[in-house]
Design an enzyme around this catalytic site. Structure first.
Site, PDB file in Angstrom:
ATOM      1  N   HIS A 142      -9.577   1.366   4.780  1.00 37.43           N
ATOM      2  CA  HIS A 142      -8.312   1.520   5.509  1.00 37.43           C
ATOM      3  C   HIS A 142      -8.534   2.470   6.686  1.00 37.43           C
ATOM      4  CE1 HIS A 142      -4.216   2.618   6.496  1.00 37.43           C
ATOM      5  NE2 HIS A 142      -3.838   1.506   5.867  1.00 37.43           N
ATOM      6  N   GLU A 196      -5.511  -4.816  10.602  1.00 39.90           N
ATOM      7  CA  GLU A 196      -4.448  -3.839  10.830  1.00 39.90           C
ATOM      8  C   GLU A 196      -4.734  -3.074  12.120  1.00 39.90           C
ATOM      9  OE1 GLU A 196      -2.423  -2.653   6.893  1.00 39.90           O
ATOM     10  OE2 GLU A 196      -4.240  -1.466   7.058  1.00 39.90           O
ATOM     11  N   GLU A 252      -6.877   4.806   7.812  1.00 35.98           N
ATOM     12  CA  GLU A 252      -6.610   6.230   7.525  1.00 35.98           C
ATOM     13  C   GLU A 252      -7.810   6.881   6.847  1.00 35.98           C
ATOM     14  OE1 GLU A 252      -2.863   5.571   5.563  1.00 35.98           O
ATOM     15  OE2 GLU A 252      -2.004   4.984   7.492  1.00 35.98           O
ATOM     16  N   GLY A 300       2.466   2.198  10.744  1.00 34.87           N
ATOM     17  CA  GLY A 300       3.438   3.276  10.583  1.00 34.87           C
ATOM     18  C   GLY A 300       4.153   3.664  11.862  1.00 34.87           C
ATOM     19  N   ASN A 325       0.867  -1.176   0.000  1.00 32.89           N
ATOM     20  CA  ASN A 325       0.000   0.000   0.000  1.00 32.89           C
ATOM     21  C   ASN A 325       0.906   1.228   0.000  1.00 32.89           C
ATOM     22  OD1 ASN A 325      -1.784   2.056   0.529  1.00 32.89           O
ATOM     23  ND2 ASN A 325      -2.330   1.355   2.588  1.00 32.89           N
ATOM     24  N   SER A 357       3.370  -2.210  10.295  1.00 33.08           N
ATOM     25  CA  SER A 357       4.823  -2.270  10.505  1.00 33.08           C
ATOM     26  C   SER A 357       5.439  -3.619  10.143  1.00 33.08           C
ATOM     27  CB  SER A 357       5.176  -1.876  11.944  1.00 33.08           C
ATOM     28  OG  SER A 357       4.754  -0.552  12.216  1.00 33.08           O
ATOM     29  N   LYS A 417       0.060   4.249  -0.259  1.00 36.24           N
ATOM     30  CA  LYS A 417      -0.588   5.422   0.344  1.00 36.24           C
ATOM     31  C   LYS A 417      -0.362   6.645  -0.558  1.00 36.24           C
ATOM     32  CE  LYS A 417      -0.161   3.201   4.769  1.00 36.24           C
ATOM     33  NZ  LYS A 417      -0.072   3.300   6.228  1.00 36.24           N
TER      34      LYS A 417
HETATM   35  P1  PGA Z   1       2.819   0.225   7.586  1.00 30.47           P
HETATM   36  O1  PGA Z   1       1.336   0.448   6.973  1.00 30.47           O
HETATM   37  O2  PGA Z   1       3.338  -1.067   7.023  1.00 30.47           O
HETATM   38  O3  PGA Z   1       3.592   1.407   7.128  1.00 30.47           O
HETATM   39  O4  PGA Z   1       2.655   0.158   9.077  1.00 30.47           O
HETATM   40  C1  PGA Z   1       0.452  -0.624   6.807  1.00 30.47           C
HETATM   41  C2  PGA Z   1      -0.846  -0.138   6.218  1.00 30.47           C
HETATM   42  O5  PGA Z   1      -1.343   0.916   6.637  1.00 30.47           O
HETATM   43  O6  PGA Z   1      -1.416  -0.782   5.328  1.00 30.47           O
END
Ligand code: PGA
Length: 252
Positions: free
Chosen positions: A94, A164, A96, A170, A10, A209, A12
């Site tokens: 997601h 997640e 976010e 992140g 992803n 992560s 983003k």
């Molecule tokens: P990350 O993000 O691997 O940077 O923690 C995962 C995601 O949001 O899909």
């Protein structure tokens, strides 16, 4: 791993045309693999990435879609538009987007239905916040999100679920394998109640992560069929190592 495993990147809100060089590097090391591999770039790169990936083992996905097929929704992209651009999948719900755009379970389910209707795989994301985990509400919250965000008539062949934990995205904080196993085991059970026996074929991804250094341990965890990878998917060397770890776990 009964479901065919999937490593999905992803990107983003990252990725300019020049970053397609990372995809070329990834492709050069990507043999026919025991797992599916996908990158979800910003929508502006879907078409170019799909052209690059044509005839290879790499799939291309989008990061969101509108619930409607078409219409007066300035700035939005529908599932048929994304499919036309070359996407084979789309991430919906997601955390976010749930946070930044107030997306509800009902809206996420409508987006997942729209995606499947357009022939895309829907990658439905769910996960608890730190406050919810600390209050002992993880199972209740995540199972509720699953029931609310996955359409009950979902086609298992077009569905992927990504767990997640919001506090692990992140942040460099990874859920322990015990925490992941507890949630993923519950997800398989609840998904079976919700959509039927086909749930066994639905890949359950972990996200938050995931890095080359922790991927093997995560992929060895019960009921984990792959990962949704944010930051580490931006570099071909890191994402390639995660894909290799998943391929080895799938063959183990
Ligand atoms: P990350 O993000 O691997 O940077 O923690 C995962 C995601 O949001 O899909």
């Amino acid at each position: 791993m009964p479901a065919r495993p999937l490593a999905a990147g992803n990107w983003k809100m990252n990725g300019l045309g020049a970053d397609l060089a990372e995809v070329e590097t990834l492709l050069s090391g990507l043999a026919a693999s025991a797992c599916d591999v996908m990158i979800c770039p910003p929508a502006t790169l879907i078409h170019r990435m799909a052209e690059l990936a044509r005839g290879t083992a790499l799939g291309v996905g989008a990061q969101d879609c509108h619930a409607a097929q078409s219409g007066a929704h300035t700035g939005d992209l529908s599932a048929p538009i994304l499919a036309d651009a070359g996407a084979g999948a789309v991430i919906v719900g997601h955390s976010e987007r749930r946070q930044d755009h107030g997306e509800t379970d009902a809206l996420v389910a409508a987006k997942a239905s729209a995606a499947m209707g357009a022939g895309l795989r829907a990658i439905v994301c769910i996960g608890e916040t730190l406050e919810e985990r600390e209050a002992g509400q993880t199972i209740e919250v995540v199972s509720g999100q699953l029931r609310g965000s996955v359409p009950p008539d979902a086609d298992p062949a077009q569905l992927v679920v990504a767990y997640e934990p919001v506090w692990a995205i992140g942040t460099g904080k990874v859920a322990t394998t015990d925490q992941i196993a507890e949630v993923h085991g519950m997800l398989r059970t609840v998904l079976t109640e919700h959509i039927g026996a086909g749930a066994a074929d639905v890949p359950l991804l972990y996200g938050g992560s995931v890095k080359p250094g922790n991927a093997a341990e995560i992929f060895a965890t019960a009921d984990v069929d792959g990962a949704l990878v944010g930051g580490a998917s931006l570099k071909a060397s890191d994402f390639g190592a995660i894909v290799a770890a998943l391929g080895s776990a799938a063959q183990a």
